[in-house]
Design an enzyme around this catalytic site. Structure first.
Site, PDB file in Angstrom:
ATOM      1  N   SER A 141      16.574 -24.379 -13.965  1.00 41.37           N
ATOM      2  CA  SER A 141      16.667 -25.075 -11.962  1.00 41.37           C
ATOM      3  C   SER A 141      16.386 -23.779 -11.783  1.00 41.37           C
ATOM      4  O   SER A 141      16.664 -22.392 -11.757  1.00 41.37           O
ATOM      5  CB  SER A 141      17.523 -25.411 -12.204  1.00 41.37           C
ATOM      6  N   TYR A 154      26.774 -26.395 -11.333  1.00 42.07           N
ATOM      7  CA  TYR A 154      25.108 -26.576 -11.709  1.00 42.07           C
ATOM      8  C   TYR A 154      24.911 -24.587 -11.647  1.00 42.07           C
ATOM      9  O   TYR A 154      24.310 -24.810 -12.326  1.00 42.07           O
ATOM     10  CB  TYR A 154      24.994 -27.863 -10.777  1.00 42.07           C
TER      11      TYR A 154
END
Length: 262
Positions: A141, A154
């Site tokens: 990401s 995350y």
């Protein structure tokens, strides 16, 4: 790499980015696309639409990944490209400390965003090294290069995912193994739901097809970092050039968007 004629595995292939990758790889002429997903019905739907093969796989379970890899090799001879793509999001939650998420959330993030990549590489490397070729596409990401406001677990595990991809490329490049790390910002998937992407969406929300296009181009050029949102490269340069100033900018974004309660 050109995926035409190749055997490709995509985890998290039943939805979102994974589905987009499966569809694009099939359109590019892949010999076989393996659609692996925790949701078997979704995997079957994608596989049936593209002429692929569906597997029900929980990427938190190393034995399931190893079994799938062995089955694919037995049926199709080898794996050319393994796309370790599955991911989740949870957010920190009230009281919105960087430590707010539960231990269970941290563990799930670690298992899915980091260990699943390790399990895939562990299962695939012996046969790939024996053949002298193989490719891993690990979905991380932009949060793995920058940060995701409101989701410490995350961001932290995505940073670790980038780190493992680097180690994989460094350690096994001389074995003929190639690695790309996919780092998008907001993509129109179930992960962001009906929101505008929050801080991740400040540069627009791409479709899975947009991301798949960037992946095909990145694989063709065998780039390590595949950045569907070009602005990420600029932000990363700013981050490394003046870390304190970048942290200040992220604080400003947090104040602007508030706590991302969804």
């Amino acid at each position: 790499m050109n995926v035409n004629g190749k055997v490709v595995v995509v985890t998290g292939g039943g939805n979102g980015i994974g589905k987009g990758l499966c569809e694009r790889f099939a359109a590019e002429g892949a010999a076989q696309v393996i659609v692996a997903d925790l949701e078997l019905d979704s995997a079957k739907a994608v596989a049936e639409a593209i002429g692929g093969t569906a597997f029900e796989v929980n990427v938190r379970d190393e034995a399931q990944i190893a079994s799938m890899v062995q089955d694919v090799i037995a049926r199709f001879g080898h794996i050319d490209l393994f796309c370790s793509n599955a991911g989740i999001i949870a957010l920190d939650g009230p009281p919105w400390y960087a430590t707010s998420a539960s231990n269970e959330t941290w563990q799930a993030m670690w298992d899915i965003h980091v260990m699943s990549h390790v399990y895939a590489a562990r299962a695939c490397l012996p046969s790939m090294i024996e053949r002298g070729e193989g490719y891993f596409l690990n979905t991380a990401s932009a949060a793995g290069l920058l940060s995701q406001v409101g989701d410490a677990a995350y961001s932290t595990t995505k940073h670790a995912a980038v780190g493992f991809a680097e180690s994989l490329a460094i350690t096994h490049g001389d074995d003929g193994i190639k690695v790309s790390c996919l780092c998008p910002q907001a993509v129109a998937t179930r992960m962001i739901g009906d929101t505008e992407g929050g801080t991740a969406g400040v540069d627009g929300i791409l479709t899975p097809a947009d991301v798949a296009e960037a992946v095909v181009q990145g694989l063709a050029q065998e780039r390590f970092l595949i950045l569907p949102h070009p602005s990420v490269a600029t932000y990363r340069e700013r981050k490394t050039a003046d870390y304190d100033r970048w942290i200040g900018g992220m604080r400003k974004l947090r104040r602007q968007f508030g706590n991302p309660e969804v």
